[in-house]
Write a protein that holds these residues in place. Structure first.
Motif, PDB file in Angstrom:
ATOM      1  N   TRP A  82      -9.170  -8.086   0.728  1.00 45.82           N
ATOM      2  CA  TRP A  82      -9.362  -6.908   1.565  1.00 45.82           C
ATOM      3  C   TRP A  82      -8.335  -6.816   2.697  1.00 45.82           C
ATOM      4  CZ3 TRP A  82     -15.407  -7.085   2.574  1.00 45.82           C
ATOM      5  CH2 TRP A  82     -16.061  -6.948   1.347  1.00 45.82           C
ATOM      6  N   LEU A  83      -7.518  -7.854   2.878  1.00 47.48           N
ATOM      7  CA  LEU A  83      -6.572  -7.854   4.004  1.00 47.48           C
ATOM      8  C   LEU A  83      -5.631  -6.647   3.980  1.00 47.48           C
ATOM      9  CD1 LEU A  83      -5.711 -11.670   4.304  1.00 47.48           C
ATOM     10  CD2 LEU A  83      -7.229 -10.297   5.749  1.00 47.48           C
ATOM     11  N   PRO A  84      -5.069  -6.259   2.829  1.00 51.43           N
ATOM     12  CA  PRO A  84      -4.226  -5.048   2.833  1.00 51.43           C
ATOM     13  C   PRO A  84      -4.990  -3.797   3.242  1.00 51.43           C
ATOM     14  CG  PRO A  84      -3.841  -6.341   0.846  1.00 51.43           C
ATOM     15  CD  PRO A  84      -5.050  -6.938   1.502  1.00 51.43           C
ATOM     16  N   SER A  85      -6.242  -3.673   2.790  1.00 50.29           N
ATOM     17  CA  SER A  85      -7.007  -2.476   3.152  1.00 50.29           C
ATOM     18  C   SER A  85      -7.392  -2.502   4.630  1.00 50.29           C
ATOM     19  CB  SER A  85      -8.258  -2.353   2.279  1.00 50.29           C
ATOM     20  OG  SER A  85      -9.140  -3.424   2.479  1.00 50.29           O
ATOM     21  N   LEU A  86      -7.621  -3.681   5.199  1.00 48.88           N
ATOM     22  CA  LEU A  86      -7.906  -3.776   6.631  1.00 48.88           C
ATOM     23  C   LEU A  86      -6.668  -3.419   7.454  1.00 48.88           C
ATOM     24  CD1 LEU A  86     -10.104  -7.012   6.652  1.00 48.88           C
ATOM     25  CD2 LEU A  86     -10.862  -4.706   7.245  1.00 48.88           C
ATOM     26  N   ALA A  87      -5.495  -3.846   6.973  1.00 47.92           N
ATOM     27  CA  ALA A  87      -4.250  -3.464   7.654  1.00 47.92           C
ATOM     28  C   ALA A  87      -4.057  -1.951   7.570  1.00 47.92           C
ATOM     29  CB  ALA A  87      -3.064  -4.195   7.021  1.00 47.92           C
ATOM     30  N   GLY A  88      -4.366  -1.379   6.411  1.00 53.45           N
ATOM     31  CA  GLY A  88      -4.288   0.065   6.270  1.00 53.45           C
ATOM     32  C   GLY A  88      -5.269   0.782   7.172  1.00 53.45           C
ATOM     33  N   LEU A  89      -6.433   0.182   7.386  1.00 56.29           N
ATOM     34  CA  LEU A  89      -7.431   0.760   8.299  1.00 56.29           C
ATOM     35  C   LEU A  89      -6.875   0.888   9.707  1.00 56.29           C
ATOM     36  CD1 LEU A  89     -10.431   1.550   8.989  1.00 56.29           C
ATOM     37  CD2 LEU A  89     -10.796  -0.877   9.435  1.00 56.29           C
ATOM     38  N   VAL A  90      -6.233  -0.172  10.190  1.00 54.26           N
ATOM     39  CA  VAL A  90      -5.632  -0.138  11.528  1.00 54.26           C
ATOM     40  C   VAL A  90      -4.579   0.969  11.605  1.00 54.26           C
ATOM     41  CG1 VAL A  90      -4.211  -1.422  13.175  1.00 54.26           C
ATOM     42  CG2 VAL A  90      -6.096  -2.575  11.989  1.00 54.26           C
ATOM     43  N   ALA A  91      -3.738   1.043  10.573  1.00 52.87           N
ATOM     44  CA  ALA A  91      -2.700   2.087  10.542  1.00 52.87           C
ATOM     45  C   ALA A  91      -3.326   3.480  10.521  1.00 52.87           C
ATOM     46  CB  ALA A  91      -1.808   1.887   9.316  1.00 52.87           C
ATOM     47  N   ALA A 273      -4.782   5.871   2.468  1.00 51.54           N
ATOM     48  CA  ALA A 273      -5.747   5.241   1.560  1.00 51.54           C
ATOM     49  C   ALA A 273      -5.275   5.252   0.107  1.00 51.54           C
ATOM     50  CB  ALA A 273      -7.097   5.951   1.668  1.00 51.54           C
ATOM     51  N   PHE A 274      -4.612   6.326  -0.306  1.00 49.07           N
ATOM     52  CA  PHE A 274      -4.269   6.447  -1.728  1.00 49.07           C
ATOM     53  C   PHE A 274      -3.356   5.319  -2.215  1.00 49.07           C
ATOM     54  CE2 PHE A 274      -1.768   8.166  -5.282  1.00 49.07           C
ATOM     55  CZ  PHE A 274      -2.806   8.412  -6.177  1.00 49.07           C
ATOM     56  N   PRO A 275      -2.204   5.071  -1.573  1.00 50.94           N
ATOM     57  CA  PRO A 275      -1.345   3.991  -2.082  1.00 50.94           C
ATOM     58  C   PRO A 275      -2.009   2.614  -1.989  1.00 50.94           C
ATOM     59  CG  PRO A 275      -0.515   4.830   0.015  1.00 50.94           C
ATOM     60  CD  PRO A 275      -1.572   5.766  -0.429  1.00 50.94           C
ATOM     61  N   ILE A 276      -2.834   2.408  -0.956  1.00 53.28           N
ATOM     62  CA  ILE A 276      -3.504   1.112  -0.830  1.00 53.28           C
ATOM     63  C   ILE A 276      -4.544   0.942  -1.927  1.00 53.28           C
ATOM     64  CG2 ILE A 276      -5.045  -0.265   0.641  1.00 53.28           C
ATOM     65  CD1 ILE A 276      -3.559   0.827   3.042  1.00 53.28           C
ATOM     66  N   SER A 277      -5.255   2.014  -2.267  1.00 55.03           N
ATOM     67  CA  SER A 277      -6.245   1.922  -3.341  1.00 55.03           C
ATOM     68  C   SER A 277      -5.580   1.581  -4.667  1.00 55.03           C
ATOM     69  CB  SER A 277      -7.020   3.243  -3.453  1.00 55.03           C
ATOM     70  OG  SER A 277      -6.214   4.269  -3.994  1.00 55.03           O
ATOM     71  N   MET A 278      -4.382   2.101  -4.902  1.00 55.53           N
ATOM     72  CA  MET A 278      -3.642   1.785  -6.120  1.00 55.53           C
ATOM     73  C   MET A 278      -3.179   0.338  -6.114  1.00 55.53           C
ATOM     74  SD  MET A 278      -3.622   4.614  -7.913  1.00 55.53           S
ATOM     75  CE  MET A 278      -2.240   4.455  -9.046  1.00 55.53           C
ATOM     76  N   ALA A 279      -2.769  -0.132  -4.937  1.00 53.65           N
ATOM     77  CA  ALA A 279      -2.211  -1.483  -4.851  1.00 53.65           C
ATOM     78  C   ALA A 279      -3.270  -2.564  -5.010  1.00 53.65           C
ATOM     79  CB  ALA A 279      -1.486  -1.648  -3.509  1.00 53.65           C
ATOM     80  N   VAL A 313     -17.455  -1.082   2.510  1.00 51.84           N
ATOM     81  CA  VAL A 313     -17.367   0.030   3.461  1.00 51.84           C
ATOM     82  C   VAL A 313     -17.881  -0.396   4.838  1.00 51.84           C
ATOM     83  CG1 VAL A 313     -18.222   2.355   4.000  1.00 51.84           C
ATOM     84  CG2 VAL A 313     -17.532   1.792   1.665  1.00 51.84           C
ATOM     85  N   GLY A 314     -19.015  -1.092   4.861  1.00 51.14           N
ATOM     86  CA  GLY A 314     -19.608  -1.507   6.132  1.00 51.14           C
ATOM     87  C   GLY A 314     -18.735  -2.471   6.909  1.00 51.14           C
ATOM     88  N   ILE A 315     -18.148  -3.444   6.218  1.00 54.10           N
ATOM     89  CA  ILE A 315     -17.278  -4.424   6.889  1.00 54.10           C
ATOM     90  C   ILE A 315     -16.047  -3.729   7.468  1.00 54.10           C
ATOM     91  CG2 ILE A 315     -15.775  -6.414   6.518  1.00 54.10           C
ATOM     92  CD1 ILE A 315     -18.753  -7.098   6.693  1.00 54.10           C
TER      93      ILE A 315
END
Length: 339
Positions: A82-91, A273-279, A313-315
């Protein structure tokens, strides 16, 4: 006292009726959306509705248990991915804050302070406390934030349900012993977090408490249907009664600005979100729910209702709340003036 009890009962009855209609109509997250629409309509036509703070704390506790119970003993191995998605969240949160704030300031008649506080993604109580200390239009901030949340809560179930090809999590039976352990742990966790005045203390503490039990191997499985339905109805009433005391005229006046804010928010969130979801091979709509700039408790419930991973989602929303609380003083210094 009697009038408060009467208005609270009216609120819950209206929310339950709306939820029932939404469920019968086959709406995604029908119990939740129906309750929101019914209590919103009641608020705007002038019905005396009441949602006590104690009930709000109960809802946050129950939602925290819902999120925590969805985490499995495999959480720590899964969380690394989840680290990439958390980084994307900050962005995404920083992009929303700066982009929406700048656009509102330049393209509308809102002041710079009002634009920033209206665009800030989360911590409504913190925002309103800050708004009272600086020159800005507090009613506008409150209304724009509330309308944005309303639009996101209504739109996201439709987007999540309407998108094809997403994974759907299989339902399990309920394990009541584990559920009882989670409830006790959630209450204890909420009390500890409130004691140390952590942000979103009840939600944070209940998630951590329930998660510790679930991660330890005592999985509750699927929450009882009656409990899950009650959580949807109570949460819907909580969102709808945000507009209690407001008028259709005041809402309509800020509707164009709010719609503009929502459109920019969805565009910025989707672009990240889109590119991160693909990655990382996570459903795009699940990531949209995780990146929603508000309504932590509502988005996790929507994920649960449409078959996405509520724990994921909650985390992410907990991470958003913590990050935005920590970064708020710095962003306030950069974006808000005393004049």
């Amino acid at each position: 006292m009697y009038s408060q009890i009467s208005s609270t009962t009216r609120t819950l009855a209206l929310a339950a009726l709306g939820g029932l209609v939404g469920n019968i109509a086959g709406l995604p997250a029908g119990w939740l959306l129906g309750a929101i629409v019914a209590t919103l309509a009641g608020s705007l036509v002038g019905l005396r509705l009441n949602y006590p703070s104690e009930m709000q704390a109960l809802v946050l506790l129950l939602v925290g248990i819902s999120i925590g119970s969805s985490l499995s003993p495999r959480f720590f191995s899964e969380a690394a991915s989840w680290l990439p998605s958390l980084a994307g969240l900050v962005a995404a949160m920083l992009t929303i804050t700066f982009t929406v704030s700048h656009a509102l300031s330049r393209l509308t008649r809102l002041s710079g302070n009002t634009s920033f506080l209206s665009a800030y993604p989360g911590h409504m109580v913190l925002i309103l406390q800050t708004a009272s200390q600086y020159p800005c239009n507090i009613p506008q901030v409150t209304m724009i934030q509330s309308i944005r949340l309303l639009f996101l809560v209504v739109l996201f179930p439709l987007l999540a349900k309407g998108a094809g090809g997403d994974r759907v999590l299989e339902a399990q039976e309920t394990h009541y012993t584990a559920l009882a352990m989670m409830i006790l742990a959630a209450v204890l966790g909420a009390a500890i977090c409130k004691r140390y005045r952590l942000p979103a203390a009840v939600l944070l503490g209940s998630i951590l408490g329930a998660a510790m039990v679930s991660i330890s191997g005592f999985e509750a499985g699927r929450l009882p249907t009656g409990l899950q339905t009650s959580i949807f109805i109570l949460t819907g009433a909580m969102v709808g009664t945000r507009f209690s005391g407001s008028s259709l005229r005041s809402m309509a006046k800020l509707l164009p600005v709010s719609c503009f804010s929502v459109a920019l928010t969805l565009f910025a969130t989707s672009a990240i979100a889109f590119p991160i979801s693909m990655a990382i091979d996570v459903p795009f709509t699940q990531l949209l729910l995780a990146y929603a700039p508000g309504g932590a408790e509502v988005m996790a419930l929507i994920a649960l209702a449409v078959g996405h991973d509520a724990g994921f989602v909650g985390i992410h929303h907990l991470a958003r709340l913590m990050f935005m609380a920590i970064s708020f003083p710095l962003l306030l210094r950069l974006m808000v003036t005393d004049e």
